[in-house]
Scaffold this motif. Structure first.
Motif, PDB file in Angstrom:
ATOM      1  N   MET A  63      17.839  -5.581  20.032  1.00 31.85           N
ATOM      2  CA  MET A  63      17.769  -5.266  21.516  1.00 31.85           C
ATOM      3  C   MET A  63      18.139  -3.974  21.647  1.00 31.85           C
ATOM      4  O   MET A  63      19.154  -3.589  20.925  1.00 31.85           O
ATOM      5  N   TYR A  64      17.063  -3.208  22.290  1.00 33.55           N
ATOM      6  CA  TYR A  64      17.472  -1.813  22.903  1.00 33.55           C
ATOM      7  C   TYR A  64      17.822  -1.953  24.336  1.00 33.55           C
ATOM      8  O   TYR A  64      17.123  -2.064  25.229  1.00 33.55           O
ATOM      9  N   ARG A  65      19.070  -1.454  24.657  1.00 33.04           N
ATOM     10  CA  ARG A  65      19.691  -1.711  25.979  1.00 33.04           C
ATOM     11  C   ARG A  65      20.187  -0.267  26.463  1.00 33.04           C
ATOM     12  O   ARG A  65      21.075   0.263  26.064  1.00 33.04           O
ATOM     13  N   ASN A  66      19.798   0.010  27.868  1.00 33.37           N
ATOM     14  CA  ASN A  66      20.572   1.185  28.462  1.00 33.37           C
ATOM     15  C   ASN A  66      20.428   2.361  27.936  1.00 33.37           C
ATOM     16  O   ASN A  66      21.401   2.974  27.393  1.00 33.37           O
ATOM     17  N   ILE A  67      19.161   2.542  27.276  1.00 28.48           N
ATOM     18  CA  ILE A  67      18.918   4.133  26.875  1.00 28.48           C
ATOM     19  C   ILE A  67      18.303   4.920  27.513  1.00 28.48           C
ATOM     20  O   ILE A  67      17.112   4.651  28.120  1.00 28.48           O
ATOM     21  N   THR A  68      18.532   6.010  27.566  1.00 25.77           N
ATOM     22  CA  THR A  68      18.352   7.189  28.637  1.00 25.77           C
ATOM     23  C   THR A  68      17.824   8.429  27.876  1.00 25.77           C
ATOM     24  O   THR A  68      18.837   8.731  26.940  1.00 25.77           O
ATOM     25  N   GLY A  69      16.973   9.288  28.119  1.00 27.97           N
ATOM     26  CA  GLY A  69      17.016  10.514  27.078  1.00 27.97           C
ATOM     27  C   GLY A  69      15.607  11.136  27.191  1.00 27.97           C
ATOM     28  O   GLY A  69      14.710  10.733  27.919  1.00 27.97           O
ATOM     29  N   THR A  70      15.419  12.368  26.392  1.00 29.68           N
ATOM     30  CA  THR A  70      14.101  13.058  26.441  1.00 29.68           C
ATOM     31  C   THR A  70      13.573  12.948  25.029  1.00 29.68           C
ATOM     32  O   THR A  70      14.686  12.857  23.927  1.00 29.68           O
ATOM     33  N   THR A  71      12.606  13.264  24.729  1.00 36.91           N
ATOM     34  CA  THR A  71      11.853  13.417  23.426  1.00 36.91           C
ATOM     35  C   THR A  71      10.837  14.600  23.319  1.00 36.91           C
ATOM     36  O   THR A  71      10.237  14.946  24.236  1.00 36.91           O
ATOM     37  N   LYS A  72      10.638  15.199  22.216  1.00 36.05           N
ATOM     38  CA  LYS A  72       9.666  16.146  21.853  1.00 36.05           C
ATOM     39  C   LYS A  72       8.491  15.454  21.414  1.00 36.05           C
ATOM     40  O   LYS A  72       7.287  15.953  21.524  1.00 36.05           O
ATOM     41  N   SER A  73       8.725  14.289  21.027  1.00 34.33           N
ATOM     42  CA  SER A  73       7.454  13.237  20.245  1.00 34.33           C
ATOM     43  C   SER A  73       6.528  12.854  21.485  1.00 34.33           C
ATOM     44  O   SER A  73       7.045  12.297  22.648  1.00 34.33           O
ATOM     45  N   LYS A  74       5.535  12.819  21.031  1.00 38.50           N
ATOM     46  CA  LYS A  74       4.374  11.952  22.071  1.00 38.50           C
ATOM     47  C   LYS A  74       4.840  10.555  22.225  1.00 38.50           C
ATOM     48  O   LYS A  74       4.669   9.999  23.046  1.00 38.50           O
ATOM     49  N   ASN A  75       5.143   9.981  21.075  1.00 36.49           N
ATOM     50  CA  ASN A  75       5.504   8.487  20.838  1.00 36.49           C
ATOM     51  C   ASN A  75       7.095   8.437  21.286  1.00 36.49           C
ATOM     52  O   ASN A  75       7.965   8.734  20.241  1.00 36.49           O
ATOM     53  N   ALA A  76       7.511   8.296  22.481  1.00 35.94           N
ATOM     54  CA  ALA A  76       9.085   7.813  22.578  1.00 35.94           C
ATOM     55  C   ALA A  76       9.588   6.868  22.275  1.00 35.94           C
ATOM     56  O   ALA A  76      10.736   6.825  21.787  1.00 35.94           O
ATOM     57  N   ILE A  77       8.651   5.751  22.140  1.00 35.94           N
ATOM     58  CA  ILE A  77       8.893   4.553  21.757  1.00 35.94           C
ATOM     59  C   ILE A  77       8.070   4.112  20.415  1.00 35.94           C
ATOM     60  O   ILE A  77       7.106   4.319  20.559  1.00 35.94           O
TER      61      ILE A  77
END
Length: 95
Positions: free
Chosen positions: A1-15
């Motif tokens: 379970m991935y829960r309550n995750i907020t952020g930014t990424t440089k990658s095109k594929n955030a997930i």
């Protein structure tokens, strides 16, 4: 379970769930995941991954294989997870 995750990424594929074809990932649950890219455009990538998301999930993880005819199983799993969360008031989210 991935829960309550907020952020930014440089990658095109955030997930990204790059799972093995021989041994796929299963029972992935995404809940309140919000990832943004520097340019505003992010995607989700999945290979041999099964699960579902609820609440806010951005980018949408529509690439996860989901079995609609097993939704009762997902509901049961979700209920059991929620009960554990309520019982573990001092627990920390893990990634």
């Amino acid at each position: 379970m991935y829960r309550n995750i907020t952020g930014t990424t440089k990658s095109k594929n955030a997930i990204k769930f790059a799972c093995s074809d021989a041994v796929p990932c299963s029972h992935i649950v995404l809940n309140n995941v919000n990832l943004e890219g520097n340019d505003g455009k992010v995607e989700a990538y999945c290979n041999s991954a099964e699960g579902f998301g609820y609440g806010v999930v951005h980018p949408s993880a529509d690439c996860l294989d989901s079995h609609d005819n097993k939704s009762l199983g997902h509901t049961k799993y979700l209920s059991e997870t929620a009960m554990v969360g309520e019982d573990a008031k001092n627990a920390h989210d893990e990634l």
